[in-house]
Design a protein around this motif. Structure first.
Motif, PDB file in Angstrom:
ATOM      1  N   GLU A 459       0.825  -1.210   0.000  1.00 22.01           N
ATOM      2  CA  GLU A 459       0.000   0.000   0.000  1.00 22.01           C
ATOM      3  C   GLU A 459       0.857   1.257   0.000  1.00 22.01           C
ATOM      4  O   GLU A 459       0.499   2.266  -0.636  1.00 22.01           O
ATOM      5  N   THR A 462       2.014   1.672  -3.535  1.00 22.95           N
ATOM      6  CA  THR A 462       0.909   2.163  -4.361  1.00 22.95           C
ATOM      7  C   THR A 462       0.687   3.652  -4.144  1.00 22.95           C
ATOM      8  O   THR A 462       0.440   4.407  -5.103  1.00 22.95           O
ATOM      9  N   HIS A 465       3.305   5.462  -5.964  1.00 21.86           N
ATOM     10  CA  HIS A 465       3.071   5.321  -7.406  1.00 21.86           C
ATOM     11  C   HIS A 465       2.027   6.326  -7.890  1.00 21.86           C
ATOM     12  O   HIS A 465       2.259   7.068  -8.853  1.00 21.86           O
ATOM     13  N   GLU A 501       8.091   5.569  -7.264  1.00 23.48           N
ATOM     14  CA  GLU A 501       8.085   4.505  -6.258  1.00 23.48           C
ATOM     15  C   GLU A 501       9.439   4.380  -5.563  1.00 23.48           C
ATOM     16  O   GLU A 501       9.516   3.908  -4.429  1.00 23.48           O
TER      17      GLU A 501
END
Length: 677
Positions: A459, A462, A465, A501
């Protein structure tokens, strides 16, 4: 009643006035916006009946098109974000109604012969126009866009194309709404906390809270994420519960979407043939950085064998740890955590207390953006977002000048579709004098009131990202709306977000946010080291899971015109076996029935390969950041100037080469994915 979409928002950065917008505003605004833009286009093309048009110039044709459709743009961008993040039955009904009408509206412009004649005339004399590079690239994009939309077809073919586009728009909306309903209906309802043994206490409490929110008091409800392998599979001790959860996930769309899928595949192939392409994949890739289907297939098929070999080695390790002959799909993630703990002494549940959402946002994502790009983020509690959970932040540059607004909406809810994504609700454009307003949506389980939201490492990744997509939109510095932010080639759009990321585990950034939410103690250095080592175990699974979805997308969209693909499940099975990527113990990341990336609107249809295509650029760029000898801030300014700021205002690979000093090299990706040797 005053309609807030019919004039520019008076709020800072033209933030949509969400507090004033009602469902009944959308349809009149759509209708007014379409009518307004068609009138503007008629004036540009000379078909308005107001006299002979002036000879075409860049300003009276291309720039005029860029200025057109202001009302339609406002309502479309706001509506797209709202229906994805906080939908209602009324909005879903409107979406079903308006999607084919918007497709017809686009065709009315893209197939306007008088308008295309003006664009084509400018294109043919482009050398004499002496345009600046950004304007010349815009003219190229407009010409390509109209040709690819069918402007050169005969009248009968254009009529058929209009029918296909309208039907595809309706089918895509129906698919998305079926997935939305099926995902909610498939939520796993459990009777006792004992069945959730293995989950952290806060996750159990969140499941109980979810039950209450869904009207299932006393039950524990695990709502599903958009992908196949649900995150709880890594922790649930009861194998029967794991199997029930995976079965619920894999079954979505199986009853509601097969007919829609077959019809969409047939229509896309027919449209490609009308436009002179062998199949939909060839049509799509011709406009991407990959350039040809052969280039995509060579990359994808070349990765299959080493990825499967890597995954089989992992499967053997899992089976040995579990004491079984063969690991089952529902047990893979669970025993992966056991192997990581045994080999690297890493327990995902031990990491969560150090990964509290607010710290990840402010001390992680925002802090990294400050260190790399000089940005600052200030929460604007006086501004209202699209949902009570959404939060608005004003973004400023290092010199204090305004950049735009960032809206964060991180929690899951019943009215939000699954997954994580970025929306732009105001586009940056010097021509229009607008600065960007961007939104990040995630689906983190909301904890009970007063409790912290503790994240898994996936998470966290993400979040970084999607924030990379947000930065791509925020740092746009272009003249024309069509080139703003993330409006780049589809197989390039994931590149900046994947680069972002890297900051999640960059030592300076990680040390700033990964602190125990109670004690404030930093995450132990050895835990970080072990975490990085453990990440390598699982690359086989992740690559096979992703490649299976990519090749499934590719199989659907290389079906030639006039071919009935037949039974959806049989097609899926045959495709995975044909490509040598079928592993029963690793379900495809998205099965066809809920593969919204490619069937809900089709934005990623024949383009899901773009994630790994972009990762080649990403891995190469990460190596550059680590090895170029410059400070993070200096490197960030170069990346911002050469890549993020230019949006779609120049050729994507030319932008990469300008930044990197050469074309991309694949070796860093192979090393990262464990695919060398």
């Amino acid at each position: 009643m005053s309609n807030p979409f019919l004039s520019p928002s008076p709020l800072p950065f033209e933030l949509p006035p969400f507090a004033e917008i009602r469902e009944e505003h959308y349809l009149p605004a759509f209708e007014a916006g379409m009518a307004e833009q068609l009138a503007e286009v008629a004036a540009i093309s000379g078909s308005s009946g107001t006299g002979s048009p002036e000879p075409p110039t860049f300003e009276n044709t291309i720039e005029a098109l860029e200025r057109s459709g202001a009302v339609l743009s406002r309502v479309s961008l706001a509506f797209s974000n709202k229906t994805a993040s906080d939908t209602t039955p009324g909005l879903q009904a409107l979406d079903a109604e308006i999607s084919p009408r918007l497709a017809e509206h686009s065709d009315a412009i893209n197939l306007d012969q008088a308008l295309f004649a003006r664009i084509d005339a400018l294109y043919q004399q482009r050398a004499e126009l002496r345009l600046d590079p950004e304007s010349e690239h815009l003219l190229q994009r407009y010409h390509d866009r109209f040709v690819r939309a069918g402007a050169r077809l005969g009248e009968a073919e254009r009529d058929r194309l209009r029918q296909i586009n309208a039907e595809l728009a309706s089918l895509g909306t129906a698919f998305e709404q079926n997935v939305f309903a099926d995902t909610r209906a498939a939520a796993l309802v459990l009777d006792s906390a004992e069945e959730l043994a293995g989950l952290p206490e806060l996750a159990v409490a969140a499941a109980a809270e979810n039950g209450r929110a869904l009207g299932r008091d006393g039950k524990y409800v695990l709502s599903l994420q958009s992908f196949s392998n649900q995150p709880e599979l890594a922790s649930l001790d009861d194998p029967a519960v794991r199997r029930r959860l995976l079965a619920a996930s894999l079954g979505r769309g199986a009853g509601s979407n097969p007919d829609l899928i077959r019809r969409m595949v047939v229509l896309r192939a027919e449209r490609a043939a009308l436009l002179g392409f062998a199949n939909h994949a060839e049509y799509v890739v011709a406009d991407q950085t990959a350039g040809s289907t052969e280039a995509v297939e060579t990359m994808l098929t070349g990765l299959v064998r080493p990825a499967v070999a890597n995954a089989r080695r992992e499967a053997e390790a899992l089976a040995a740890e579990a004491g079984v002959e063969r690991i089952e799909a529902a047990d893979w993630k669970y025993w992966s955590e056991k192997v990581r703990k045994a080999r690297y002494d890493v327990d995902a549940s031990v990491m969560r207390p150090y990964l509290e959402l607010e710290s990840v946002i402010r001390n992680g994502a925002f802090f990294a953006a400050e260190q790399v790009y000089g940005l600052s983020f200030t929460e604007r509690t006086d501004l209202v977002g699209h949902h009570p959970d959404s939060r608005v932040f004003e973004v400023k540059d290092a010199d204090g000048s305004p950049v735009g607004l960032f809206i964060g909406d991180w929690f899951a809810r019943e009215s939000k579709r699954g997954g994580a994504w970025m929306n732009e609700v105001v586009l940056q454009s010097h021509l229009l004098g607008t600065l960007p307003v961007v939104v990040n949506n995630l689906n983190i389980v909301k904890p009970p009131a007063g409790e912290p939201a503790l994240l898994s490492w996936d998470e966290v990744t993400t979040l970084f990202h999607e924030f990379g997509h947000a930065l791509h939109g925020l740092l746009s510095d272009v003249r024309y709306p069509l080139a703003s932010g993330t409006q780049v080639a589809q197989d390039f759009v994931e590149y900046p977000s994947q680069v972002n990321e890297m900051w999640a585990d960059w030592p300076l950034v990680l040390a700033n946010y990964a602190k125990h939410h109670v004690t404030g103690e930093p995450m132990p250095a050895e835990l970080v080291t072990r975490m990085k080592q453990a990440e390598a175990f699982g690359e086989g699974f992740r690559t096979v899971e992703y490649l299976a979805a990519t090749l499934l997308d590719w199989a659907w969209h290389t079906v030639p015109a006039g071919t009935d693909p037949g039974d959806v499940e049989a097609f899926e099975t045959a495709a995975l076996e044909r490509y040598g990527i079928a592993m029963p113990e690793i379900p495809v990341r998205y099965r066809s029935g809920y593969f919204a990336h490619i069937f809900a609107g089709g934005w990623y249809a024949a383009g899901y390969y773009g994630y790994i295509w972009s990762e080649v650029l990403d891995a190469d760029t990460v190596e550059w950041f680590k090895e170029n000898g410059k400070s993070i801030r200096e490197s960030g300014e170069i990346f911002r100037r050469e890549l993020l700021a230019v949006g779609g205002s120049k050729d994507a690979m030319a932008a990469f080469a300008g930044f990197r000093g050469r074309g991309p090299e694949v070796e860093p990706l192979l090393v990262r994915r464990g695919l060398t040797g």
